[in-house]
Write an enzyme that holds these catalytic residues in place. Structure first.
Site, PDB file in Angstrom:
ATOM      1  CG  ASP A 172      -1.968   2.051   2.585  1.00  0.00           C
ATOM      2  OD1 ASP A 172      -1.941   1.796   3.813  1.00  0.00           O
ATOM      3  OD2 ASP A 172      -2.405   1.233   1.742  1.00  0.00           O
ATOM      4  CG  ASP A 214      -9.629   1.178   8.489  1.00  0.00           C
ATOM      5  OD1 ASP A 214     -10.491   2.033   8.713  1.00  0.00           O
ATOM      6  OD2 ASP A 214      -9.926   0.026   8.096  1.00  0.00           O
ATOM      7  NE  ARG A 225      -1.466  -2.969  -4.296  1.00  0.00           N
ATOM      8  CZ  ARG A 225      -1.751  -3.043  -3.004  1.00  0.00           C
ATOM      9  NH1 ARG A 225      -1.839  -1.951  -2.287  1.00  0.00           N
ATOM     10  NH2 ARG A 225      -1.956  -4.213  -2.415  1.00  0.00           N
ATOM     11  N   GLY A 275       0.778  -1.234   0.000  1.00  0.00           N
ATOM     12  CA  GLY A 275       0.000   0.000   0.000  1.00  0.00           C
ATOM     13  C   GLY A 275       0.811   1.286   0.000  1.00  0.00           C
ATOM     14  CG  PHE A 295     -12.836   0.110   0.735  1.00  0.00           C
ATOM     15  CD1 PHE A 295     -12.107  -0.471   1.765  1.00  0.00           C
ATOM     16  CD2 PHE A 295     -12.435  -0.116  -0.572  1.00  0.00           C
ATOM     17  CE1 PHE A 295     -11.007  -1.281   1.510  1.00  0.00           C
ATOM     18  CE2 PHE A 295     -11.335  -0.924  -0.839  1.00  0.00           C
ATOM     19  CZ  PHE A 295     -10.631  -1.498   0.205  1.00  0.00           C
ATOM     20  CB  VAL A 296     -10.403   5.526  -0.354  1.00  0.00           C
ATOM     21  CG1 VAL A 296     -11.484   6.451   0.158  1.00  0.00           C
ATOM     22  CG2 VAL A 296      -9.370   5.267   0.739  1.00  0.00           C
TER      23      VAL A 296
HETATM   24  P1  IMP Z   1      -5.775  -1.082   9.951  1.00  0.00           P
HETATM   25  O1  IMP Z   1      -4.890  -2.144  10.539  1.00  0.00           O
HETATM   26  O2  IMP Z   1      -7.228  -1.390  10.121  1.00  0.00           O
HETATM   27  O3  IMP Z   1      -5.418   0.316  10.393  1.00  0.00           O
HETATM   28  O4  IMP Z   1      -5.627  -1.187   8.398  1.00  0.00           O
HETATM   29  C1  IMP Z   1      -4.586  -0.696   7.734  1.00  0.00           C
HETATM   30  C2  IMP Z   1      -4.459  -1.353   6.391  1.00  0.00           C
HETATM   31  O5  IMP Z   1      -5.739  -1.724   5.857  1.00  0.00           O
HETATM   32  C3  IMP Z   1      -3.852  -0.381   5.435  1.00  0.00           C
HETATM   33  O6  IMP Z   1      -2.471  -0.584   5.379  1.00  0.00           O
HETATM   34  C4  IMP Z   1      -4.546  -0.713   4.135  1.00  0.00           C
HETATM   35  O7  IMP Z   1      -3.792  -1.676   3.444  1.00  0.00           O
HETATM   36  C5  IMP Z   1      -5.856  -1.349   4.511  1.00  0.00           C
HETATM   37  N1  IMP Z   1      -6.980  -0.387   4.355  1.00  0.00           N
HETATM   38  C6  IMP Z   1      -7.681   0.240   5.332  1.00  0.00           C
HETATM   39  N2  IMP Z   1      -8.638   1.040   4.832  1.00  0.00           N
HETATM   40  C7  IMP Z   1      -8.534   0.923   3.493  1.00  0.00           C
HETATM   41  C8  IMP Z   1      -9.266   1.524   2.400  1.00  0.00           C
HETATM   42  O8  IMP Z   1     -10.185   2.352   2.544  1.00  0.00           O
HETATM   43  N3  IMP Z   1      -8.854   1.154   1.155  1.00  0.00           N
HETATM   44  C9  IMP Z   1      -7.850   0.271   0.925  1.00  0.00           C
HETATM   45  N4  IMP Z   1      -7.147  -0.299   1.913  1.00  0.00           N
HETATM   46  C10 IMP Z   1      -7.492   0.014   3.190  1.00  0.00           C
HETATM   47 MG    MG Z   2      -1.667  -1.748   3.560  1.00  0.00          MG
END
Ligand code: IMP
Ligand code: MG
Length: 191
Positions: free
Chosen positions: A107, A110, A172, A51, A159-160
């Site tokens: 990237d 979340d 990507r 990402g 979701f982006v």
């Molecule tokens: P987290 O562990 O939930 O913070 O997720 C982080 C990872 O989830 C990021 O490195 C992204 O790869 C993926 N991710 C989270 N939200 C999105 C989104 O809206 N689009 C695409 N990938 C996402």
């Molecule tokens: Mg990622």
């Protein structure tokens, strides 16, 4: 004369959230902020792939400090838009980071499960300092308490895709960041 090829992937977007031009401007500013924070020090950058690849490539060219680059591979998502319960480490570091100034780049923040896990792992390796930088921050979705030191854009809970962010490894290469049409987010064959 060469003309720029249009991106047919744009048609899969509900709307564009951050334009290519806005990304370029913000990345320049972030690079300046990071350079100011580190002074003359060397920075060991750890990018979470895939990402963070595009963001890291552009950001590093805005930071004049000496830089060492390493990548770490973590799986957080499968072919869907919901986070895994526990991120998995798929590829580890190859550089030594003990006593180094480390900048961890991803990237998007979340739920923050991924960055908090990686930050904890890196913290155990005794870096001189550890800061984090993300292009996007969906603050409303946190499951773990965590804030990045440098943030490109705060975005709503959508979701982006684009500029490194994928859905099932696609999109990507879109130069902007957009909300994926909801009809494309959970095709029946992946449900
Ligand atoms: P987290 O562990 O939930 O913070 O997720 C982080 C990872 O989830 C990021 O490195 C992204 O790869 C993926 N991710 C989270 N939200 C999105 C989104 O809206 N689009 C695409 N990938 C996402
Ligand atoms: Mg990622």
């Amino acid at each position: 004369m060469l003309t720029r090829k249009k991106f047919p992937l744009h048609a899969d977007l509900e709307n564009v959230l951050v334009t290519e031009q806005a990304i370029r401007r913000r990345v320049k500013r972030l690079g300046a902020d990071i350079a100011a924070a580190y002074g003359d020090s060397e920075i060991t950058v750890i990018a979470i792939i895939n990402g963070a690849i595009l963001f890291t490539a552009d950001l590093l060219r805005e930071i004049p400090n000496p830089i060492r680059l390493d990548c770490i591979r973590i799986a957080s998502y499968r072919n869907d838009t919901k986070s895994r319960s526990q991120p998995q480490l798929l590829q580890s570091l190859s550089l030594d980071i003990g006593g180094r100034h480390v900048l961890l780049i991803d990237d998007i923040l979340d739920t923050a499960k991924t960055l908090s896990l990686v930050a904890k792992m890196i913290g155990k390796l005794n870096p001189a300092s550890l800061r984090t930088c993300v292009l996007l921050d969906k603050r409303g979705r946190r499951e773990v308490e965590f804030e990045a030191d440098f943030v490109g854009f705060q975005i709503p809970d959508k979701f982006v895709v684009g500029y490194g962010l994928d859905f099932a490894e696609r999109y990507r290469n879109l130069p902007c960041i957009g909300v994926l049409k909801s009809t494309l987010q959970n095709p029946p064959e992946w449900a």
